[in-house]
Design a protein around this motif. Structure first.
Motif, mmCIF file in Angstrom:
data_model
loop_
_atom_site.group_PDB
_atom_site.id
_atom_site.type_symbol
_atom_site.label_atom_id
_atom_site.label_comp_id
_atom_site.label_asym_id
_atom_site.label_seq_id
_atom_site.Cartn_x
_atom_site.Cartn_y
_atom_site.Cartn_z
ATOM 1 N N GLN A 176 -6.676 6.006 0.331
ATOM 2 C CA GLN A 176 -6.495 6.773 1.576
ATOM 3 C C GLN A 176 -5.051 7.234 1.744
ATOM 4 N N ALA A 177 -4.109 6.320 1.567
ATOM 5 C CA ALA A 177 -2.690 6.655 1.763
ATOM 6 C C ALA A 177 -2.214 7.699 0.755
ATOM 7 N N ALA A 178 -2.745 7.644 -0.451
ATOM 8 C CA ALA A 178 -2.353 8.596 -1.494
ATOM 9 C C ALA A 178 -3.201 9.866 -1.461
ATOM 10 N N ASN A 179 -4.263 9.843 -0.639
ATOM 11 C CA ASN A 179 -5.190 10.970 -0.524
ATOM 12 C C ASN A 179 -5.812 11.326 -1.878
ATOM 13 N N VAL A 180 -6.365 10.274 -2.532
ATOM 14 C CA VAL A 180 -6.989 10.448 -3.847
ATOM 15 C C VAL A 180 -8.381 9.822 -3.833
ATOM 16 N N PRO A 181 -9.256 10.262 -4.731
ATOM 17 C CA PRO A 181 -10.593 9.660 -4.807
ATOM 18 C C PRO A 181 -10.572 8.310 -5.511
ATOM 19 N N ILE A 182 -11.660 7.598 -5.334
ATOM 20 C CA ILE A 182 -11.897 6.317 -6.011
ATOM 21 C C ILE A 182 -12.933 6.588 -7.101
ATOM 22 N N ILE A 183 -12.649 6.106 -8.310
ATOM 23 C CA ILE A 183 -13.613 6.258 -9.404
ATOM 24 C C ILE A 183 -14.153 4.874 -9.754
ATOM 25 N N PRO A 184 -15.435 4.636 -9.464
ATOM 26 C CA PRO A 184 -16.040 3.354 -9.833
ATOM 27 C C PRO A 184 -16.323 3.289 -11.337
ATOM 28 N N VAL A 185 -15.894 2.191 -11.955
ATOM 29 C CA VAL A 185 -16.140 1.957 -13.379
ATOM 30 C C VAL A 185 -16.748 0.565 -13.508
ATOM 31 N N ALA A 186 -17.837 0.481 -14.257
ATOM 32 C CA ALA A 186 -18.530 -0.795 -14.459
ATOM 33 C C ALA A 186 -18.403 -1.241 -15.903
ATOM 34 N N VAL B 245 0.842 -1.198 0.000
ATOM 35 C CA VAL B 245 0.000 0.000 0.000
ATOM 36 C C VAL B 245 0.875 1.245 0.000
ATOM 37 N N GLU B 246 1.861 1.292 0.868
ATOM 38 C CA GLU B 246 2.764 2.450 0.930
ATOM 39 C C GLU B 246 3.592 2.582 -0.339
ATOM 40 N N ALA B 247 4.045 1.460 -0.881
ATOM 41 C CA ALA B 247 4.842 1.502 -2.115
ATOM 42 C C ALA B 247 4.019 2.085 -3.261
ATOM 43 N N ILE B 248 2.764 1.700 -3.333
ATOM 44 C CA ILE B 248 1.905 2.209 -4.402
ATOM 45 C C ILE B 248 1.535 3.667 -4.137
ATOM 46 N N ALA B 249 1.287 4.021 -2.876
ATOM 47 C CA ALA B 249 1.001 5.423 -2.534
ATOM 48 C C ALA B 249 2.182 6.307 -2.915
#
Length: 178
Positions: free
Chosen positions: A126-136, A88-92
């Protein structure tokens, strides 16, 4: 671009509803349901038609040798997947190091049916402080739906209920895994 539009809309018969905001430079994009390898090329078409860079992560070993340039060109970012790493931290960190990074993930973590999503996407956002965009990816209606950004509240249980609601009635390529 014309050939991509022709293939996606006319040959394959898909529709694209919604759009990624080019001004939103960083986000975690969750694509649900993920039931087939066909999701890959639907995602590639969506990426191309959306006209914004969309990224993915892969083990660093993929980014060596002759395919390195291709994976990088396709938006790939290498990560160290050896045990003991805080992924998680590595990706953030990738989000913090780059001016623009839209990471796409499948929260199911597999193409098979699951009762619960993996939670990494949430903790990365959360760690990156970015939104989540749901795509279907709805194979029943042949529609890719790009929803508005969702900002995590910090209550993963509550937020997961809200996020899962975006996918009610959506059918994957293999409906038995939806």
């Amino acid at each position: 671009m014309g050939f991509t539009k022709f293939l996606f809309y006319k040959v394959l018969g898909w529709k694209l509803v919604g759009a990624f905001s080019p001004e939103l430079k960083k986000s975690v994009i969750i694509v649900v349901p993920h039931t087939s390898w066909h999701d890959f090329y639907i995602g590639v078409f969506t990426r191309r038609l959306s006209k914004v860079p969309i990224n993915w992560i892969g083990k660093r070993e993929l980014f060596k040798g002759p395919l390195k340039w291709y994976f990088t060109w396709m938006g790939g970012a290498p990560i160290d997947r050896t045990p003991g790493q805080n992924k998680v931290e590595a990706i953030a960190t990738l989000f913090h190091e780059r001016e623009e990074f839209r990471l796409t993930l499948a929260p199911e973590g597999t193409r098979k049916r699951v009762s619960e999503w993996k939670t990494g996407y949430y903790y990365i956002a959360q760690a990156a402080n970015v939104p989540i965009i749901p795509v279907a990816f709805d194979y029943k209606t042949k529609t890719v739906v790009i929803h508005q950004p969702f900002y995590p509240s910090g209550d993963i249980s509550l937020d997961t209920v809200v996020l899962r609601s975006y996918y009610e009635g959506v059918v994957g390529k293999n409906p038995e895994y939806t």
